[in-house]
Motif scaffolding. Structure first.
Motif, mmCIF file in Angstrom:
data_model
loop_
_atom_site.group_PDB
_atom_site.id
_atom_site.type_symbol
_atom_site.label_atom_id
_atom_site.label_comp_id
_atom_site.label_asym_id
_atom_site.label_seq_id
_atom_site.Cartn_x
_atom_site.Cartn_y
_atom_site.Cartn_z
ATOM 1 N N THR A 104 0.814 -1.216 0.000
ATOM 2 C CA THR A 104 0.000 0.000 0.000
ATOM 3 C C THR A 104 0.848 1.267 0.000
ATOM 4 O OG1 THR A 104 -0.181 -0.175 2.413
ATOM 5 C CG2 THR A 104 -1.986 -1.081 1.094
ATOM 6 N N GLU A 122 -0.106 3.877 4.739
ATOM 7 C CA GLU A 122 -0.641 3.389 3.476
ATOM 8 C C GLU A 122 -1.108 4.555 2.618
ATOM 9 O OE1 GLU A 122 -4.022 0.880 4.070
ATOM 10 O OE2 GLU A 122 -5.315 2.532 4.716
ATOM 11 N N THR A 172 -3.847 4.816 -0.658
ATOM 12 C CA THR A 172 -4.790 4.092 -1.500
ATOM 13 C C THR A 172 -5.609 5.077 -2.321
ATOM 14 O OG1 THR A 172 -6.485 4.071 0.234
ATOM 15 C CG2 THR A 172 -4.958 2.204 0.182
ATOM 16 N N SER A 230 -2.590 1.044 -4.801
ATOM 17 C CA SER A 230 -3.706 0.211 -4.378
ATOM 18 C C SER A 230 -5.013 0.885 -4.794
ATOM 19 C CB SER A 230 -3.667 0.019 -2.854
ATOM 20 O OG SER A 230 -4.740 -0.781 -2.420
ATOM 21 N N THR A 239 -9.234 0.684 -5.857
ATOM 22 C CA THR A 239 -10.530 0.024 -5.861
ATOM 23 C C THR A 239 -11.496 0.900 -6.652
ATOM 24 O OG1 THR A 239 -11.096 1.055 -3.742
ATOM 25 C CG2 THR A 239 -10.181 -1.167 -3.664
#
Length: 210
Positions: free
Chosen positions: A3, A165, A167, A188, A190
């Motif tokens: 990450t 991290e 993201t 990372s 999504t």
């Protein structure tokens, strides 16, 4: 996947009010960002916080001590109404070779240009970066930076909030991943609206910024 992106150089947190955002960062984390310096002619200045290793956070906003720039301020600062994580930068071993390699794979990071800023102690820092050309509208594809012989900002005794991290979400993550791969890095991702999130360790515990 990891990450923390490979070759991460810095994260850009842009704001319409630099003093207010620095104060809010200090309140939330218990860590005071260090003055970075002014981007002369661009109408901005920054404060910096180390993220561990050679990575750092750049908090960037309008510089009230400079005259209005002739063009728009960097990173869309003029259009912001609140602080926002705008983009990020990586530092490849060979900037020019990475640009050429990415173009060969169908992604153009933009032309390389010279930049500089003057630190509060008067030291002039110079570096090279890709200007973005026509950057991906999501902001999720990093620009490239090469500090050359200039001491890296992370080596200037910055206060540190270690990065836990980083993201992001994107409407179509599979569109972004090949572009990141062409630059030799990853993120990372999504599915969701285009947006960043990063979390740092602080004296007040883990704190997340978007």
């Amino acid at each position: 996947m990891d990450t923390i992106p490979a070759r991460l150089d810095h994260i850009v947190l842009a704001t319409p009010d630099l003093a207010a955002t620095v104060a809010e960062f200090t309140r939330r984390t218990g860590v005071v960002p260090a003055p970075g310096g002014a981007h002369v002619g661009h109408g901005t200045r920054n404060h910096l916080v180390g993220l561990g290793g050679r990575a750092y956070l750049e908090i960037l906003g309008p510089d009230p001590e400079q005259p209005e720039p002739t063009g728009p301020r960097p990173f869309g600062v003029d259009g912001l109404d609140a602080p926002r994580t705008i983009t990020w930068a990586i530092s490849p071993q060979d900037l020019d070779a990475t640009v050429a390699g990415a173009r060969a794979q169908g992604y153009d990071p933009g032309d390389v240009r010279d930049m500089s800023r003057r630190r509060p102690d008067g030291t002039l820092l110079r570096w090279r970066l890709t200007d973005g050309g026509s950057p991906h509208p999501s902001g999720l594809v990093p620009f490239l930076i090469d500090w050359g012989t200039t001491p890296h900002p992370s080596a200037s005794g910055l206060p540190v909030t270690p990065l836990r991290e980083m993201t992001a979400t994107a409407p179509d993550p599979d569109e972004i991943r090949p572009l990141l791969a062409a630059l030799g890095t990853g993120l990372s991702l999504t599915e969701g609206p285009a947006a960043f999130s990063f979390t740092v360790d602080t004296p007040n515990g883990p704190i997340t910024f978007t």
